[in-house]
Design a protein around this motif. Structure first.
Motif, PDB file in Angstrom:
ATOM      1  N   PRO A 123       0.644  -1.306   0.393  1.00 12.15           N
ATOM      2  CA  PRO A 123      -0.200   0.235   0.011  1.00 12.15           C
ATOM      3  C   PRO A 123       1.072   1.334   0.122  1.00 12.15           C
ATOM      4  N   ILE A 124      -0.073   2.071  -0.704  1.00 13.92           N
ATOM      5  CA  ILE A 124       0.567   3.320  -0.635  1.00 13.92           C
ATOM      6  C   ILE A 124       1.252   3.873   0.925  1.00 13.92           C
ATOM      7  N   SER A 125       2.396   3.902   1.423  1.00 10.03           N
ATOM      8  CA  SER A 125       2.869   3.984   2.335  1.00 10.03           C
ATOM      9  C   SER A 125       3.401   5.876   3.047  1.00 10.03           C
ATOM     10  N   PHE A 126       3.751   6.726   1.918  1.00 15.97           N
ATOM     11  CA  PHE A 126       4.622   7.740   2.096  1.00 15.97           C
ATOM     12  C   PHE A 126       3.673   8.543   0.325  1.00 15.97           C
ATOM     13  N   PRO A 127       3.061   9.193   0.382  1.00 15.79           N
ATOM     14  CA  PRO A 127       2.203  10.438  -0.409  1.00 15.79           C
ATOM     15  C   PRO A 127       2.390  10.610  -0.653  1.00 15.79           C
ATOM     16  N   MET A 128       2.302  11.656  -1.444  1.00 18.76           N
ATOM     17  CA  MET A 128       2.992  12.918  -2.971  1.00 18.76           C
ATOM     18  C   MET A 128       1.267  13.208  -2.458  1.00 18.76           C
ATOM     19  N   GLU A 129       2.559  15.228  -2.301  1.00 19.36           N
ATOM     20  CA  GLU A 129       1.359  16.069  -2.499  1.00 19.36           C
ATOM     21  C   GLU A 129       0.673  16.790  -3.364  1.00 19.36           C
TER      22      GLU A 129
END
Length: 364
Positions: free
Chosen positions: A107-113
């Motif tokens: 899963p996406i853990s460090f989402p981009m702004e």
């Protein structure tokens, strides 16, 4: 051409320019004999090998127009085919949900702004992101471009451009044996690779690491396709205002099967990466993470010649071999049709295709 195949590059610029002269001269002969189809193949190959179309624009237009009005082209159009359409992921759907669920290795853990295009001004973009070299996802940036719907149709590509010659990377730089480049017609690229890839739907990381998939992955990668097929410019915004007053220096096109992987690297330009068809996973590390990313050198690999490639196998890192990478920081995102990603100059980025996809990027 023998010299190019043997060495992987031209020994000098004079060899490359001599080939350009040969190709144009041979094309003149083909045109004199009425074989505009063959002449166009020669010019396509010359442009692929670096000949700027603008240097022969009038002649190229002449050959291109006659090729599409020839009896050979009429025969081409009379052939019966039906490759159908690639999945349209521009709207929320069951297929899109499946990509999110199954396509990611975790899963996406460090989402981009991120923000919506409608809420971001050019001044804000320049002052808040470009000036600070800060990555940003701009949703719906290209949602109104004709390419979003038009380029999903494989039959469009075959009918309009199936006779054109393009450079295709087969295999992967990230697998043993690497990749090889081959010139083929767009129709062969679609019939041999894209059509079956589209039928496959979602490509997981596990599936592409199996040897059974190595002959199914193909990529028209970082190619200036608009130099060859200028009419495609009508389907995009060829000079987005976000690229500044001077506009883009280069526009590259990326058309690939699912399972394509672009290794972790950086470029010397600021970059707007626009997703038009399909879905891609992108990971970005700021330039201040370089000491933890194990930059390849010339002695390590042929890919280390420019000093902008990392030895890390993203999504499958060997932290025992590369322990500093464990504490490296990154942000990540899933790109859907219409989305745009700002990748600052010298920011490290890794890209994986979760489905058959088409992207364009603007360097400025």
């Amino acid at each position: 051409m023998v010299t190019l195949h043997q060495n992987g590059s031209w020994p000098t610029s004079y060899h490359r320019e001599a080939y350009w002269c040969f190709a144009v001269t041979a094309c003149i002969g083909c045109a004199h004999n009425g074989d505009f189809f063959r002449g166009l193949q020669l010019l396509d190959t010359a442009v692929i090998l670096g000949l700027p179309r603008r240097q022969i624009s009038a002649f190229f237009d002449y050959v291109e127009n006659h090729a599409t009005n020839s009896s050979m082209y009429a025969h081409w159009l009379s052939c019966k085919w039906r490759f159908g359409k690639m999945e349209d992921y521009s709207q929320r759907s069951v297929a899109r949900d499946r990509l999110v669920r199954d396509g990611l290795s975790r899963p996406i853990s460090f989402p981009m702004e991120e923000c919506d295009f409608s809420s971001l001004s050019q001044r804000e973009f320049q002052d808040m992101y470009v000036a600070y070299s800060k990555a940003l996802v701009i949703r719906n940036f290209a949602s109104s471009w004709p390419a979003i719907k038009k380029w999903c149709d494989l039959d469009f590509w075959v009918k309009e451009h199936g006779h054109r010659t393009v450079p295709i990377e087969l295999g992967s730089m990230m697998k043993k044996g690497g990749m090889k480049e081959q010139l083929m017609t767009m129709r062969k690229f679609i019939s041999s690779y894209l059509a079956s890839s589209s039928d496959n739907g979602c490509w997981t990381l596990d599936s592409i690491q199996k040897d059974t998939t190595k002959d199914k992955i193909a990529y028209l990668a970082q190619h200036q396709l608009f130099e060859q097929m200028t009419d495609l410019l009508n389907d995009i915004d060829a000079s987005p205002s976000f690229c500044g007053e001077s506009g883009p220096v280069h526009i590259n096109t990326w058309i690939g099967t699912g399972g394509t992987r672009t290794p972790l690297h950086f470029d010397s330009y600021d970059n707007l990466f626009v997703q038009l068809v399909g879905c891609k996973y992108v990971r970005i590390y700021n330039s201040d993470q370089s000491e933890k990313l194990y930059v390849m050198r010339k002695k390590d690999s042929p890919y280390g010649l420019q000093g902008n490639m990392s030895a890390l196998d993203c999504e499958n890192e060997d932290f025992e071999k590369y322990p500093l990478a464990r504490t490296s920081e990154f942000v990540e995102v899933l790109m859907f049709p219409g989305d745009c990603l700002f990748i600052p100059s010298r920011a490290w980025h890794y890209v994986r295709g979760l489905s058959t996809s088409i992207s364009v990027n603007f360097w400025w």
